[in-house]
Motif scaffolding. Sequence first.
Motif, PDB file in Angstrom:
ATOM      1  N   THR A  18     117.872  86.346  12.315  1.00 47.57           N
ATOM      2  CA  THR A  18     116.605  85.292  12.745  1.00 47.57           C
ATOM      3  C   THR A  18     116.715  85.528  14.362  1.00 47.57           C
ATOM      4  O   THR A  18     117.770  85.591  14.899  1.00 47.57           O
ATOM      5  N   PHE A  22     112.590  81.783  15.432  1.00 47.06           N
ATOM      6  CA  PHE A  22     112.764  81.014  13.700  1.00 47.06           C
ATOM      7  C   PHE A  22     113.823  80.378  13.309  1.00 47.06           C
ATOM      8  O   PHE A  22     113.960  80.071  12.439  1.00 47.06           O
ATOM      9  N   GLU A  80     105.874  89.297   2.234  1.00 44.02           N
ATOM     10  CA  GLU A  80     106.104  87.853   2.790  1.00 44.02           C
ATOM     11  C   GLU A  80     104.910  87.267   3.263  1.00 44.02           C
ATOM     12  O   GLU A  80     103.833  87.738   3.402  1.00 44.02           O
ATOM     13  N   ASN A  82     104.254  84.833   6.013  1.00 44.84           N
ATOM     14  CA  ASN A  82     104.716  84.381   7.455  1.00 44.84           C
ATOM     15  C   ASN A  82     103.754  83.639   7.972  1.00 44.84           C
ATOM     16  O   ASN A  82     102.482  84.098   8.206  1.00 44.84           O
ATOM     17  N   GLN A  89     105.337  87.369  15.248  1.00 45.51           N
ATOM     18  CA  GLN A  89     105.127  88.154  13.905  1.00 45.51           C
ATOM     19  C   GLN A  89     105.210  89.547  14.201  1.00 45.51           C
ATOM     20  O   GLN A  89     106.079  90.285  13.476  1.00 45.51           O
ATOM     21  N   HIS A  92     108.916  89.707  14.730  1.00 45.98           N
ATOM     22  CA  HIS A  92     109.668  89.640  13.267  1.00 45.98           C
ATOM     23  C   HIS A  92     109.402  91.068  12.489  1.00 45.98           C
ATOM     24  O   HIS A  92     110.355  91.124  11.804  1.00 45.98           O
ATOM     25  N   HIS A 139     116.977  85.681   3.442  1.00 44.72           N
ATOM     26  CA  HIS A 139     115.715  85.625   4.133  1.00 44.72           C
ATOM     27  C   HIS A 139     115.508  84.044   4.468  1.00 44.72           C
ATOM     28  O   HIS A 139     114.878  83.495   3.536  1.00 44.72           O
ATOM     29  N   ASP A 141     113.970  82.110   7.038  1.00 46.28           N
ATOM     30  CA  ASP A 141     113.216  81.809   8.242  1.00 46.28           C
ATOM     31  C   ASP A 141     112.352  80.626   7.673  1.00 46.28           C
ATOM     32  O   ASP A 141     111.640  80.474   6.621  1.00 46.28           O
ATOM     33  N   ASN A 143     109.362  79.370   8.677  1.00 51.57           N
ATOM     34  CA  ASN A 143     108.124  79.892   8.593  1.00 51.57           C
ATOM     35  C   ASN A 143     107.397  80.861   7.714  1.00 51.57           C
ATOM     36  O   ASN A 143     106.442  81.286   7.839  1.00 51.57           O
ATOM     37  N   ALA A 144     108.698  81.311   6.809  1.00 46.89           N
ATOM     38  CA  ALA A 144     108.197  82.425   5.940  1.00 46.89           C
ATOM     39  C   ALA A 144     109.022  82.397   4.487  1.00 46.89           C
ATOM     40  O   ALA A 144     109.870  81.794   4.398  1.00 46.89           O
ATOM     41  N   CYS A 169     101.993  89.538   6.244  1.00 49.51           N
ATOM     42  CA  CYS A 169     103.072  90.193   5.696  1.00 49.51           C
ATOM     43  C   CYS A 169     103.861  91.037   6.778  1.00 49.51           C
ATOM     44  O   CYS A 169     103.390  92.106   7.283  1.00 49.51           O
ATOM     45  N   THR A 170     105.029  90.694   7.201  1.00 47.84           N
ATOM     46  CA  THR A 170     105.645  91.560   8.244  1.00 47.84           C
ATOM     47  C   THR A 170     106.694  92.416   7.766  1.00 47.84           C
ATOM     48  O   THR A 170     107.233  93.144   8.552  1.00 47.84           O
TER      49      THR A 170
END
Length: 186
Positions: A18, A22, A80, A82, A89, A92, A139, A141, A143-144, A169-170
């Motif tokens: 991260t 994030f 994802e 996000n 993004q 990320h 995972h 984060d 915000n996701a 979606c990243t």
Amino acid sequence: MKRSRLQLLITALLFGATTPAFAQTPGSETSIGRQAQATPATRTVFVKMDDISFGQKSIDVKPGETVRFVLKNEGALMHEFNIGKAESQLKHQREMAALFKDGTLTPTGKAKSIVWREHFTAPSDSDPPGYPEVIEAKHDDPNAILVEPGTTKEFVWTFADASNLNFACTLPGHYQAGMVGTFVMR
């Protein structure tokens, strides 16, 4: 010696995945909002994920509003959800690509690996060299959220008074293929 280097590498990947943008704890305020808990008054928005698209291109939200997103992945690939601004993004995306490259993530989910832990007592001839531990990729984060194929997950977010917010979606190639939408602040 090789085992401890592998353990160090895995630990660095898990904790170094991260960025400071994030690295907020869940519930802490950022410029774009924060994770929240759903209440009976929370509005629910259903979002369908497919390969490679979201069911909608925009979602109306109000500053300060808490929204419960129900995310259903009907595709064959992991996706994802996000929440962020385009520049964060894009950054990320590079991190997610690195997680795919090193095998931490796969196209359909989080990878699991086996790490051998060493005994801390004097081994005898009958003792194995250590014991296996299964490590699953993280995972976290705030915000996701990752949504594996065929699953439905919930994600609750309180929006700040921010403009230019997207949901995307990243995962590698998904954003570029058009798996991105906008939040319209009303």
